[in-house]
Scaffold this motif. Sequence first.
Motif, short mmCIF file in Angstrom:
data_model
loop_
_atom_site.label_atom_id
_atom_site.label_comp_id
_atom_site.label_asym_id
_atom_site.label_seq_id
_atom_site.Cartn_x
_atom_site.Cartn_y
_atom_site.Cartn_z
N ARG A 130 0.80 -1.26 -0.15
CA ARG A 130 -0.02 0.03 0.14
C ARG A 130 0.89 1.10 0.03
NH1 ARG A 130 -5.12 -0.62 4.06
NH2 ARG A 130 -6.10 -2.74 3.37
N THR A 131 0.16 2.59 0.08
CA THR A 131 1.02 3.60 0.02
C THR A 131 0.56 4.47 1.25
OG1 THR A 131 1.74 5.61 -1.05
CG2 THR A 131 -0.41 5.12 -1.44
N ASN A 132 1.78 5.65 1.71
CA ASN A 132 1.19 6.49 2.52
C ASN A 132 0.84 7.68 1.60
OD1 ASN A 132 1.86 4.66 4.61
ND2 ASN A 132 3.87 5.66 4.78
N ALA A 133 -0.50 7.97 1.87
CA ALA A 133 -0.79 9.16 1.00
C ALA A 133 -2.01 9.91 1.69
CB ALA A 133 -1.26 8.64 -0.40
N LEU A 135 -1.76 4.55 4.99
CA LEU A 135 -1.65 5.68 6.08
C LEU A 135 -2.27 6.78 5.28
CD1 LEU A 135 -1.18 7.01 8.82
CD2 LEU A 135 1.15 7.19 8.03
N CYS A 136 -3.29 7.40 5.72
CA CYS A 136 -3.81 8.55 5.37
C CYS A 136 -3.98 9.49 6.60
CB CYS A 136 -5.11 8.50 4.78
SG CYS A 136 -5.72 10.27 4.26
N ARG A 137 -2.96 10.57 6.57
CA ARG A 137 -2.78 11.48 7.61
C ARG A 137 -3.69 12.64 7.65
NH1 ARG A 137 3.26 10.22 6.35
NH2 ARG A 137 2.39 10.57 4.48
N THR A 138 -4.78 12.55 8.18
CA THR A 138 -5.83 13.69 8.15
C THR A 138 -5.40 15.05 8.63
OG1 THR A 138 -6.62 12.93 10.28
CG2 THR A 138 -7.80 11.93 8.67
N GLU A 139 -4.32 15.23 9.63
CA GLU A 139 -3.83 16.32 9.87
C GLU A 139 -3.21 17.15 8.93
OE1 GLU A 139 -0.97 13.42 11.07
OE2 GLU A 139 -2.79 13.62 11.17
N GLU A 176 -11.83 7.42 -3.82
CA GLU A 176 -12.21 7.17 -5.23
C GLU A 176 -10.83 6.96 -6.09
OE1 GLU A 176 -14.66 9.15 -9.15
OE2 GLU A 176 -14.13 10.63 -7.27
N ALA A 177 -9.87 7.60 -5.52
CA ALA A 177 -8.66 7.17 -6.21
C ALA A 177 -8.22 5.63 -6.10
CB ALA A 177 -7.45 8.27 -5.77
N MET A 178 -8.47 5.17 -4.83
CA MET A 178 -8.07 3.88 -4.39
C MET A 178 -9.30 2.91 -4.68
SD MET A 178 -4.97 3.14 -3.61
CE MET A 178 -3.38 3.99 -3.90
N GLN A 179 -10.47 3.20 -5.58
CA GLN A 179 -11.58 2.50 -5.48
C GLN A 179 -11.38 0.99 -5.60
OE1 GLN A 179 -13.93 2.70 -9.40
NE2 GLN A 179 -12.60 4.31 -9.73
N GLY A 180 -12.11 0.17 -4.70
CA GLY A 180 -12.02 -1.08 -4.48
C GLY A 180 -10.84 -1.80 -3.66
N PHE A 181 -9.82 -0.90 -3.17
CA PHE A 181 -8.85 -1.24 -2.36
C PHE A 181 -9.02 -0.50 -0.93
CE2 PHE A 181 -6.92 -1.57 -6.35
CZ PHE A 181 -6.40 -2.85 -6.42
N GLY A 182 -8.55 -1.21 0.12
CA GLY A 182 -8.66 -0.73 1.34
C GLY A 182 -7.72 0.80 1.67
N VAL A 183 -8.75 1.66 2.11
CA VAL A 183 -7.89 3.00 2.61
C VAL A 183 -7.94 3.27 4.17
CG1 VAL A 183 -8.01 5.34 2.21
CG2 VAL A 183 -8.68 4.06 0.32
N THR A 184 -6.83 3.23 4.84
CA THR A 184 -6.81 3.24 6.20
C THR A 184 -6.40 4.87 6.58
OG1 THR A 184 -5.47 1.02 6.44
CG2 THR A 184 -5.32 2.80 8.13
N VAL A 211 -19.08 3.91 -7.04
CA VAL A 211 -17.83 3.75 -6.60
C VAL A 211 -17.49 2.71 -5.36
CG1 VAL A 211 -15.49 4.96 -5.92
CG2 VAL A 211 -17.09 5.91 -7.83
N ILE A 212 -16.77 1.73 -5.45
CA ILE A 212 -16.49 0.86 -4.64
C ILE A 212 -15.63 1.41 -3.46
CG2 ILE A 212 -15.81 -1.55 -3.62
CD1 ILE A 212 -16.80 -2.48 -6.56
N THR A 213 -15.88 1.59 -2.05
CA THR A 213 -14.77 1.99 -1.15
C THR A 213 -14.79 0.93 -0.06
OG1 THR A 213 -16.54 3.17 0.14
CG2 THR A 213 -15.50 4.36 -1.46
N LYS A 214 -13.52 1.02 0.50
CA LYS A 214 -13.16 0.24 1.71
C LYS A 214 -12.60 0.94 2.70
CE LYS A 214 -12.94 -4.26 -1.11
NZ LYS A 214 -12.15 -5.44 -1.16
N PRO A 215 -13.21 1.94 3.53
CA PRO A 215 -12.74 2.87 4.27
C PRO A 215 -12.22 1.95 5.73
CG PRO A 215 -14.97 3.16 4.44
CD PRO A 215 -14.66 2.41 3.22
N GLU A 216 -11.14 2.21 6.07
CA GLU A 216 -10.53 1.65 7.34
C GLU A 216 -10.11 2.67 8.26
OE1 GLU A 216 -8.55 -2.07 4.80
OE2 GLU A 216 -7.51 -0.65 5.81
N ILE A 217 -10.92 2.74 9.52
CA ILE A 217 -10.77 4.09 10.27
C ILE A 217 -9.63 3.58 11.41
CG2 ILE A 217 -11.63 5.75 11.83
CD1 ILE A 217 -14.42 5.02 10.34
N MET A 218 -8.66 4.36 11.65
CA MET A 218 -7.56 3.81 12.35
C MET A 218 -7.34 4.89 13.50
SD MET A 218 -3.75 2.89 11.60
CE MET A 218 -2.99 4.30 10.59
N VAL A 219 -7.32 4.48 14.89
CA VAL A 219 -7.20 5.27 16.08
C VAL A 219 -5.80 5.17 16.50
CG1 VAL A 219 -7.77 5.24 18.42
CG2 VAL A 219 -9.36 4.45 16.81
#
Length: 904
Positions: free
Chosen positions: A567-570, A589-593, A637-645, A726-734
């Motif tokens: 995966r990528t950190n984006a 890893l998607c860093r929301t800050e 959307e850019a990662m449709q079909g794949f998990g996004v943490t 669009v297929i999405t797979k959000p993974e919310i990380m604490v």
Amino acid sequence: MAVKRVYTFGNGEAEGKADMKNLLGGKGANLAEMNLIGVPVPPGFTITTDVCSEYNDLGRDKVLELLKSEIEESITKIEKLTQTNFGDKNNPLLVSVRSGARASMPGMMDTVLNLGLNEDSVAGIAKKSGNERFAWDSYRRFVQMYGDVVLGMKPVSKEEIDPFEKIMEDVKLEKGVDLDTDLDVNDLKELVVLFKEAVKEQTGQGFPESAWEQLWGAILAVFDSWNNDRAILYRRMEGIPDEWGTAVNVQAMVYGNMGDDSATGVAFTRDAGTGENMFNGEYLINAQGEDVVAGIRTPQQITKEGSIRWARLQDILEEDRVMMYPSLEEAMPEVFEELNAVQKKLEMHYKDMQDLEFTVQDKKLWLLQTRNGKRTGAAMVKIAMDLYREGIIDDKLALMRVEANKLDELLHPVFDMKAIGSANELAKGLPASPGAASGQIIFFADEANKYENTILVRIETSPEDLEGMLIAKGILTARGGMTSHAAVVARGMGKCCVSGAGALKIDYKERTLRIGSDIYREGDWISLNGSSGKVYAGQVKTRMPDLDGDFASIMDFASKYTRMSVRTNADTPKDAKVARGFGAEGIGLCRTEHMFFEGERIKTVREMILSSDEEGRRNALAKLLPYQKSDFEGILEAMQGFGVTIRLLDPPLHEFVPHTEAAQQEMAKEMGISLAEVKTKVSDLSEFNPMLGHRGCRLGNTYPEITEMQARAIVEAAIALKKRGVITKPEIMVPLIGTVEEFKMQSDIINKTAKTVFEETGDTIEYMVGTMIEIPRAALTADKVAEFAEFFSFGTNDLTQMTFGYSRDDANKFLPIYIEKGILKNDPFQVLDQTGVGQLVEMGTKKGRSAKPGLKVGICGEHGGEPSSVGFCNSVGMDYVSCSPYRVPIARVAAAQAHILSED
């Protein structure tokens, strides 16, 4: 049973073989192997790498005692095969003494040639060979090399050349000649006298006359060179362990400087720069090996085809080329045919591109070395795929031939062809190492950090220039060919290099570069095209390279054999698309800050921070919600079909507020409050150790409205995309949990918010809630956490920081010293500490899966793109690694290689 420390070879027989590289070093193992397969190699022996370790542990005297009898027996074997006598004045055996680590380290350690010569034996060599000039040329070379390598003769200052070279230049000037080969016997005799006087003056001792004293001095000097500055730097650069040590190879001398029927050269079975299947290399008539690699004389090409190409680059007419620079194929056709047959045999035997050193003595060919050749990233990929297509290796071996980190070279910019067309061409040299580089001129390697982007400009480089070559964006030399030190080392680094640009006139004292009537000074900008050999004035615009063909094929092989996904950190849709183009299968890893700092958003974030109650914070967060939702839509959307943490807000709030009074005044004005109020809030947010303070899940648990807003933005974004198909797979990380209770509180907030959004929209989406394991306690209690978490992602940046107790921001003050002194082998923030931090990762993974079999586990620290760390992640059974977009190809290859190795 006595320990064997010396292995002999010669006359088609050898005590060693190719698979003994760890003991005999690469050079020694291959010398033995060439004997066994019928390649002509001068007889000799190899002192093992273990002896180097003994030397470092036990010291000089003990090692000499341990080696004495075996060395004497081995010298006797060489004497019998060559029918000469070591130390004899009438029929002397002369030898070379060379290093040979198990991993190739070109030019980093020391060599001594013509050892055994003295005032008596030089006369014997002259009489035996019938060539007095050859004898004295060999003697002056020996005094020079021994003085430099063993006796420590060095230039007085960096502006000065080697003291021996200075004497040589003075003599040539006095005699009115340009080349060493123009000096006569009397000149060479004079040089020997002057060289010895220089040795006496600088070292306080006379030059040793005893052949045995010379031999022991040279052997120990080679062992010492394992720990010289350039060798240490090269090992760090290439990841070669200090404890490996070097072997020492002692061989009977063969002579390329016996006249016009003798020569020496370096050859490659394929082009080391481009990977083209073309036998190529350089040679010099009436020369010894160092003449070719040092670049002091203009080398000639081995093949006729290569000679024609070289002549075109140098703007030399065909008839002048044939008269002045004939190829080996033209000058010595029988020797060339034999060499051509040998290179084919060696490539087929080793199943890889070979780098050969050879000498021709009286038209007889001798091989002095073969090794897997250093090559650029582009050549590495092409050679691997060509060997695969030729049926020499299979797809697994082709993939294993790719050095994962070198793929980074293929992602570097190249010059834009339109910009090249309008650029001012200054000079043309040899395309020694492909790539594009623009920088400011510097003339000394130790000043490579003087500007942000530098081009190291030298008459020729030497191994002492290694550190500067590593730092500089490109390398330009006035002398030297495609096999010179600058060219070979630059290719190994993947560094842009133009060598042998004869139009350059370099003055080190004045720090100027003259090209025709133009003068360029230190700090002036120039640009190098390492693919064409051209030098341009100023900066030339670049573009990203095209990545298809062989590169794509290697990536296909990686996909075929990998077990882990990459995966990528984006943090932006742009980065996500780049990573998808490189084959990333999701975001780890998607860093929301990072989203909070853009444009007007920072004002809203500061409004939230400055709010004195929950209502004020919620009002500010409501303004941020549309921004966050839009960001998440783009990334999902850019990662449709794949998990996004997606990691919830992690850094402490003090990072979002201004700390200078001017910025605070501006903030107060924007917020419509007093400067005093701003200062008070900033002061309240300050912490003694903010990275261990109020951040991560601690923020979300004290201000749950922040977590609510982010969870709502994620879920609403996924539902909006679902409506668009669009297929999405959000993974919310604490982030940053240390106790299971911290995680449960955040998880409850997220799930409650999602349920509310589902009710509001009348729709649902699938999502996961997991955590980042970055605190040692979380790893130690991972079985408890896994009862509630749906996935783990190891944040090894912070896990390393907290396990070692090193601050990432301050560790640069001592880490380089720790590495230099051997306290640490690597920077643990770059290469995962498998012994300590890795133990926590392995424990956390096992414990987590003991509570929840099938728990998804990944890594999102910077280690996710470092090959050895990726291998470790594979060994502990992780499902994926995540790294920055431009390291995705590296991680993909490393992951596949790790899986192949685990199955073997």
